[in-house]
Design an enzyme around this catalytic site. Structure first.
Site, PDB file in Angstrom:
ATOM      1  N   ASP A  10       3.170 -14.014  -0.439  1.00 25.57           N
ATOM      2  CA  ASP A  10       1.752 -13.725  -0.642  1.00 25.57           C
ATOM      3  C   ASP A  10       0.954 -14.506   0.396  1.00 25.57           C
ATOM      4  O   ASP A  10       1.008 -15.741   0.438  1.00 25.57           O
ATOM      5  CB  ASP A  10       1.342 -14.145  -2.058  1.00 25.57           C
ATOM      6  N   ASP A  21      -1.181  -7.761   1.966  1.00 25.60           N
ATOM      7  CA  ASP A  21      -0.913  -9.196   2.067  1.00 25.60           C
ATOM      8  C   ASP A  21       0.173  -9.724   1.139  1.00 25.60           C
ATOM      9  O   ASP A  21       0.352 -10.939   1.040  1.00 25.60           O
ATOM     10  CB  ASP A  21      -2.208  -9.985   1.837  1.00 25.60           C
ATOM     11  N   GLU A  22       0.920  -8.859   0.474  1.00 23.37           N
ATOM     12  CA  GLU A  22       2.003  -9.367  -0.361  1.00 23.37           C
ATOM     13  C   GLU A  22       3.120  -8.343  -0.484  1.00 23.37           C
ATOM     14  O   GLU A  22       2.909  -7.131  -0.367  1.00 23.37           O
ATOM     15  CB  GLU A  22       1.501  -9.776  -1.743  1.00 23.37           C
TER      16      GLU A  22
END
Length: 372
Positions: free
Chosen positions: A29, A123-124
């Site tokens: 993350d 983003d993860e």
């Protein structure tokens, strides 16, 4: 604490299948991703409270830097509220094309370690690295490469299932690593507040509090019939998660079910001409995503949010998939005009296509709609 109902527990045959040996799952993350990209690219923003999003009255915070979070600024917060909490807050316009490019760099790094990558957002992502000797070493190598190649930091959680890996990635943020081995899984989960469980939103957390359930241990003390009586189909997930069990695999190439875009207006729209005009930029953003993904779908959906925050959708389906601007735009305008005159001012319009060509009934869902 609420007492569990006196009913038999599920048999071992009902439990998620345990892996032997256990899987090795990493959840990566990025730390305050959008805001961190802006601070990286503009040195004058470093060390300052930064919010990515619109600064006007109708604006919404898409992301907040850690300096802003100290003041209570959070993503999805109204910009006016964020500014009241932090008068020195610096607003920056989102640059989604830049965030997407950085995300591609990060996923290229993941691909050097495993093919089993399940992106959740820009983003993860989850990674299954079950074949390696040390998942900890792989996670740390990935974090160091991200820092070296993008000048950004990432946090990672390592565990034997997705549920705990995601919890672990948040444990030592920012720029942290947390490893939870199988023998510690249940104990780790049971120390946490239930509001940290994936899928437990504010309303569910409030309901649990009323039932005397505030921690994972409180949740694990309840039997399945008790949870089913209060949480319905969500009960089985809660029951096993509170015991550190989760059998969901990491799914590479998750199925995309829809592609969409939407826009919130600074002032309410009322008249036909201004509404049709306002739909244009929404269609532009949608077509960028359609072209980037190569998507085509049989259903075009219009989303309308009124000034009182009430929301409606209207859809039109076609016999065959459509992907052209003209076809999608014509359908969107037709759906909009069918709603006129509007009962209230309109604060948001959205367009999406779904029933995508080639989609199947797999469980994975990736929503690409981002508020502009």
């Amino acid at each position: 604490m609420a007492s569990a109902a006196s009913s038999p527990e599920p048999s071992p045959d009902d439990a998620p299948v345990a892996d032997d040996p256990p899987r090795k799952i990493i959840h990566v993350d990025m730390d305050a991703f959008y805001a961190s990209v802006e601070q990286r690219d503009d040195p004058s923003l470093r060390g300052k409270p930064v919010a990515v999003g619109g600064s006007r009255e109708r604006g919404v915070v898409a992301a907040a830097s850690y300096e802003a979070r100290v003041f209570g600024v959070r993503s999805a917060m109204a910009s006016a509220t964020a500014r009241r909490k932090c008068p020195e807050l610096v607003f920056v316009k989102p640059r989604f094309e830049v965030y997407s490019e950085v995300s591609r760099q990060i996923r290229a790094i993941f691909a050097d370690y495993t093919d089993a990558i399940e992106p959740l957002s820009l983003d993860e992502a989850y990674l299954d690295v079950s074949g390696v000797a040390s998942a900890r070493d792989v996670a740390e190598a990935i974090r160091q490469r991200i820092k070296a190649e993008t000048k950004l930091t990432a946090s990672a959680g390592v565990s034997y299932n997705k549920f705990i890996a995601k919890l672990a990635s948040d444990q030592n943020k920012p720029d942290g690593l947390c490893v939870i081995p199988p023998h510690r899984g249940a104990a780790f989960v049971q120390t946490l507040p239930v509001k940290r469980f994936h899928g437990v939103g504010p309303r569910t957390a409030e309901k649990m509090t009323r039932l005397g359930i505030e921690t994972g241990a409180d949740l694990a003390a309840q039997n399945l019939p008790f949870l089913e009586a209060h949480f319905g189909s969500f009960a089985s997930y809660l029951y096993w998660a509170s015991r550190g069990r989760d059998d969901r695999p990491v799914r590479a190439n998750r199925i995309r079910k829809s592609v969409g875009a939407e826009r919130t207006f600074f002032e309410d729209k009322h008249k036909e001409a201004e509404l049709v005009e306002a739909l244009g930029p929404v269609l532009d953003a949608l077509m960028e995503r359609v072209e980037r993904s190569g998507a085509a779908g049989r259903t075009v959906t219009l989303k309308v949010k009124f000034s009182d925050f009430r929301q409606i959708t209207r859809a039109r389906s076609f016999a065959a998939a459509v992907g052209s601007r003209d076809a999608i735009g014509e359908a969107g305008v037709g759906l909009l005009r069918a709603l006129l005159p509007m009962p209230l001012g309109v604060r948001l319009l959205g367009l999406s296509i779904s029933a995508l060509a080639g989609e199947d009934e797999a469980d994975g869902v990736e929503q690409l709609g981002l508020e502009l």
